[in-house]
Design a protein around this motif. Structure first.
Motif, PDB file in Angstrom:
ATOM      1  N   PRO A 163     -20.151   8.310   2.669  1.00  0.00           N
ATOM      2  CA  PRO A 163     -20.387   8.915   1.353  1.00  0.00           C
ATOM      3  C   PRO A 163     -20.003   7.984   0.207  1.00  0.00           C
ATOM      4  O   PRO A 163     -20.674   7.921  -0.814  1.00  0.00           O
ATOM      5  N   GLN A 164     -18.901   7.258   0.397  1.00  0.00           N
ATOM      6  CA  GLN A 164     -18.491   6.251  -0.574  1.00  0.00           C
ATOM      7  C   GLN A 164     -17.529   5.299   0.115  1.00  0.00           C
ATOM      8  O   GLN A 164     -16.967   5.620   1.154  1.00  0.00           O
ATOM      9  N   ILE A 165     -17.393   4.103  -0.450  1.00  0.00           N
ATOM     10  CA  ILE A 165     -16.456   3.131   0.106  1.00  0.00           C
ATOM     11  C   ILE A 165     -15.435   2.775  -0.970  1.00  0.00           C
ATOM     12  O   ILE A 165     -15.646   3.048  -2.154  1.00  0.00           O
ATOM     13  N   ALA A 166     -14.344   2.160  -0.533  1.00  0.00           N
ATOM     14  CA  ALA A 166     -13.257   1.809  -1.459  1.00  0.00           C
ATOM     15  C   ALA A 166     -13.613   0.542  -2.223  1.00  0.00           C
ATOM     16  O   ALA A 166     -12.936  -0.491  -2.118  1.00  0.00           O
ATOM     17  N   ILE A 167     -14.681   0.629  -2.992  1.00  0.00           N
ATOM     18  CA  ILE A 167     -15.197  -0.563  -3.659  1.00  0.00           C
ATOM     19  C   ILE A 167     -14.222  -1.091  -4.714  1.00  0.00           C
ATOM     20  O   ILE A 167     -14.174  -2.286  -5.000  1.00  0.00           O
ATOM     21  N   GLU A 168     -13.403  -0.191  -5.267  1.00  0.00           N
ATOM     22  CA  GLU A 168     -12.437  -0.614  -6.284  1.00  0.00           C
ATOM     23  C   GLU A 168     -11.314  -1.461  -5.691  1.00  0.00           C
ATOM     24  O   GLU A 168     -10.546  -2.092  -6.440  1.00  0.00           O
ATOM     25  N   SER A 169     -11.227  -1.537  -4.350  1.00  0.00           N
ATOM     26  CA  SER A 169     -10.193  -2.334  -3.688  1.00  0.00           C
ATOM     27  C   SER A 169     -10.692  -3.719  -3.281  1.00  0.00           C
ATOM     28  O   SER A 169      -9.937  -4.499  -2.698  1.00  0.00           O
ATOM     29  N   ILE A 170     -11.970  -4.029  -3.572  1.00  0.00           N
ATOM     30  CA  ILE A 170     -12.556  -5.303  -3.176  1.00  0.00           C
ATOM     31  C   ILE A 170     -12.520  -6.273  -4.367  1.00  0.00           C
ATOM     32  O   ILE A 170     -12.983  -5.934  -5.460  1.00  0.00           O
ATOM     33  N   PHE A 171     -11.952  -7.458  -4.126  1.00  0.00           N
ATOM     34  CA  PHE A 171     -11.830  -8.449  -5.201  1.00  0.00           C
ATOM     35  C   PHE A 171     -12.283  -9.814  -4.701  1.00  0.00           C
ATOM     36  O   PHE A 171     -11.888 -10.235  -3.612  1.00  0.00           O
ATOM     37  N   TYR A 175     -14.320 -12.240  -0.412  1.00  0.00           N
ATOM     38  CA  TYR A 175     -13.798 -11.013  -1.015  1.00  0.00           C
ATOM     39  C   TYR A 175     -12.557 -10.583  -0.238  1.00  0.00           C
ATOM     40  O   TYR A 175     -12.518 -10.687   0.988  1.00  0.00           O
ATOM     41  N   LYS A 176     -11.554 -10.118  -0.955  1.00  0.00           N
ATOM     42  CA  LYS A 176     -10.327  -9.615  -0.344  1.00  0.00           C
ATOM     43  C   LYS A 176     -10.223  -8.105  -0.585  1.00  0.00           C
ATOM     44  O   LYS A 176     -10.560  -7.612  -1.665  1.00  0.00           O
ATOM     45  N   ILE A 177      -9.756  -7.399   0.426  1.00  0.00           N
ATOM     46  CA  ILE A 177      -9.445  -5.978   0.271  1.00  0.00           C
ATOM     47  C   ILE A 177      -7.961  -5.889  -0.060  1.00  0.00           C
ATOM     48  O   ILE A 177      -7.100  -6.225   0.771  1.00  0.00           O
ATOM     49  N   LEU A 178      -7.657  -5.451  -1.274  1.00  0.00           N
ATOM     50  CA  LEU A 178      -6.276  -5.479  -1.762  1.00  0.00           C
ATOM     51  C   LEU A 178      -5.749  -4.070  -2.012  1.00  0.00           C
ATOM     52  O   LEU A 178      -6.513  -3.136  -2.273  1.00  0.00           O
ATOM     53  N   GLY A 179      -4.424  -3.954  -1.948  1.00  0.00           N
ATOM     54  CA  GLY A 179      -3.776  -2.685  -2.264  1.00  0.00           C
ATOM     55  C   GLY A 179      -3.694  -1.751  -1.068  1.00  0.00           C
ATOM     56  O   GLY A 179      -3.973  -2.122   0.075  1.00  0.00           O
ATOM     57  N   THR A 180      -3.306  -0.531  -1.350  1.00  0.00           N
ATOM     58  CA  THR A 180      -3.176   0.494  -0.314  1.00  0.00           C
ATOM     59  C   THR A 180      -4.550   1.099  -0.043  1.00  0.00           C
ATOM     60  O   THR A 180      -5.129   1.778  -0.900  1.00  0.00           O
ATOM     61  N   VAL A 181      -5.062   0.820   1.136  1.00  0.00           N
ATOM     62  CA  VAL A 181      -6.404   1.281   1.507  1.00  0.00           C
ATOM     63  C   VAL A 181      -6.322   1.905   2.902  1.00  0.00           C
ATOM     64  O   VAL A 181      -5.703   1.344   3.803  1.00  0.00           O
ATOM     65  N   GLN A 231     -14.969   0.606   7.270  1.00  0.00           N
ATOM     66  CA  GLN A 231     -16.298   0.766   6.684  1.00  0.00           C
ATOM     67  C   GLN A 231     -16.744  -0.502   5.961  1.00  0.00           C
ATOM     68  O   GLN A 231     -17.891  -0.942   6.101  1.00  0.00           O
ATOM     69  N   ILE A 232     -15.843  -1.109   5.201  1.00  0.00           N
ATOM     70  CA  ILE A 232     -16.187  -2.333   4.476  1.00  0.00           C
ATOM     71  C   ILE A 232     -16.511  -3.460   5.458  1.00  0.00           C
ATOM     72  O   ILE A 232     -17.466  -4.224   5.261  1.00  0.00           O
ATOM     73  N   ASN A 233     -15.745  -3.571   6.534  1.00  0.00           N
ATOM     74  CA  ASN A 233     -16.018  -4.594   7.543  1.00  0.00           C
ATOM     75  C   ASN A 233     -17.338  -4.338   8.256  1.00  0.00           C
ATOM     76  O   ASN A 233     -18.084  -5.285   8.563  1.00  0.00           O
ATOM     77  N   ALA A 234     -17.665  -3.081   8.501  1.00  0.00           N
ATOM     78  CA  ALA A 234     -18.950  -2.759   9.130  1.00  0.00           C
ATOM     79  C   ALA A 234     -20.107  -3.188   8.237  1.00  0.00           C
ATOM     80  O   ALA A 234     -21.110  -3.747   8.711  1.00  0.00           O
ATOM     81  N   LEU A 235     -19.982  -2.946   6.943  1.00  0.00           N
ATOM     82  CA  LEU A 235     -21.034  -3.349   6.012  1.00  0.00           C
ATOM     83  C   LEU A 235     -21.189  -4.871   5.975  1.00  0.00           C
ATOM     84  O   LEU A 235     -22.313  -5.392   5.923  1.00  0.00           O
ATOM     85  N   ALA A 236     -20.068  -5.574   5.996  1.00  0.00           N
ATOM     86  CA  ALA A 236     -20.127  -7.044   5.979  1.00  0.00           C
ATOM     87  C   ALA A 236     -20.824  -7.577   7.226  1.00  0.00           C
ATOM     88  O   ALA A 236     -21.622  -8.525   7.152  1.00  0.00           O
ATOM     89  N   ASP A 237     -20.558  -6.977   8.377  1.00  0.00           N
ATOM     90  CA  ASP A 237     -21.224  -7.399   9.616  1.00  0.00           C
ATOM     91  C   ASP A 237     -22.708  -7.037   9.592  1.00  0.00           C
ATOM     92  O   ASP A 237     -23.548  -7.749  10.160  1.00  0.00           O
ATOM     93  N   PHE A 238     -23.042  -5.934   8.940  1.00  0.00           N
ATOM     94  CA  PHE A 238     -24.425  -5.468   8.819  1.00  0.00           C
ATOM     95  C   PHE A 238     -25.273  -6.406   7.956  1.00  0.00           C
ATOM     96  O   PHE A 238     -26.512  -6.440   8.077  1.00  0.00           O
ATOM     97  N   ALA A 239     -24.634  -7.202   7.111  1.00  0.00           N
ATOM     98  CA  ALA A 239     -25.363  -8.087   6.192  1.00  0.00           C
ATOM     99  C   ALA A 239     -26.307  -9.030   6.921  1.00  0.00           C
ATOM    100  O   ALA A 239     -27.359  -9.401   6.390  1.00  0.00           O
ATOM    101  N   LEU A 240     -25.964  -9.432   8.145  1.00  0.00           N
ATOM    102  CA  LEU A 240     -26.833 -10.319   8.925  1.00  0.00           C
ATOM    103  C   LEU A 240     -28.228  -9.735   9.048  1.00  0.00           C
ATOM    104  O   LEU A 240     -29.232 -10.455   8.990  1.00  0.00           O
TER     105      LEU A 240
END
Length: 281
Positions: free
Chosen positions: A203-211, A238-244, A251-260
């Motif tokens: 539904p949504q990802i922790a996009i505000e934690s990606i820098f 990109y780094k995932i920072l903070g309390t996540v 989910q963020i890692n799955a999307l990154a792998d899906f990029a291929l």
């Protein structure tokens, strides 16, 4: 189930550079589809919606390339050709398919492949000599995985996402394009395609934690008789920072792998936005 298929091609005659554009390769793909399902080919041709496939530019096989020596990072892709490709020059072409319906429709094409049947790219005849559909160290663009596998195998602890934008990449922002690979542009592009085709909706990802923590990019301009396209090439970490939460990291890692498979941004059906996640040695 996403598939990343690499077609090995052998031109029987010279291919002029004006027929090596994304538009001509897009037409070749539709010809392949129409050869087994004309209705599907017509539907893909007429559709203006996000399409369940991506294409690469045509690549010349260079035996001295790092790609063919097992390099983890791979060789630089070629996204435009100033010179014709001579007859007899081995080439490869990547087609990714994002849903099972499209793959199943094309199964007969792969199973009944006739290496002596010519396909046409402009005035040139091409033979498809073989198809690679699983990962090999000498060809990292070939792979296949179910969406469930992509999600299950995604890390819930890895906080570094290193993406390589291998062909010019740009994103739509309102009525115009932007070349800046912001977290919103990149990960919302991936999220949209994941939610459309995977059956495992986020539904949504922790996009505000990606820098972004490392950026090494430059712009490239592709121009033909019809249009001009400006996109970025290079690498961004990109780094995932903070309390996540762990599930959000996964989910963020799955999307990154899906990029291929999915690519990012605009004109992925024309060879743009080819993106691969890189892992540090």
């Amino acid at each position: 189930m996403p598939h990343s298929l690499v077609l090995n091609l052998l031109p029987q005659s010279l291919i002029p550079p004006q027929f090596l554009t994304g538009r001509h390769l897009h037409a070749l793909f539709l010809t392949l589809v129409s050869s087994v399902d004309k209705e599907l080919g017509d539907r893909l041709h007429d559709s203006t919606a996000d399409k369940a496939f991506t294409l690469s530019p045509l690549q010349i096989i260079n035996t001295n390339s790092p790609l063919l020596k097992g390099s983890k990072r791979g060789a630089k892709l070629q996204w435009e050709h100033q010179q014709p490709i001579p007859a007899g020059t081995p080439c490869w072409w990547r087609i990714s398919l994002l849903d099972d319906t499209l793959f199943s429709k094309l199964t007969q094409l792969w199973l009944n492949l006739n290496p002596s049947h010519p396909w046409h790219l402009g005035p040139a005849d091409l033979y498809i000599t073989s198809i690679q559909g699983t990962f090999q160290s000498i060809q990292p663009w070939a792979n296949a995985s179910t969406y469930a596998q992509l999600y299950e195998e995604a890390s819930d602890s890895h906080r570094t996402i290193h993406l390589n934008f291998c062909t010019p990449t740009a994103f739509r922002q309102g009525q115009y394009d932007t070349t800046l690979p912001t977290r919103e542009s990149v990960f919302n592009s991936l999220l949209s395609r994941w939610n459309k085709y995977s059956g495992i909706e986020f539904p949504q990802i922790a996009i505000e934690s990606i820098f972004p923590s490392f950026v090494n990019i430059h712009t490239e301009i592709l121009a033909d008789s019809r249009s001009k396209f400006i996109g970025i090439i290079g690498e961004v970490t990109y780094k995932i920072l903070g309390t996540v939460e762990l599930i959000q990291i996964k989910q963020i890692n799955a999307l990154a792998d899906f990029a291929l498979y999915s690519g990012v941004g605009r004109k992925t059906t024309m060879g743009m936005g080819m993106t691969r996640r890189l892992y540090s040695p």
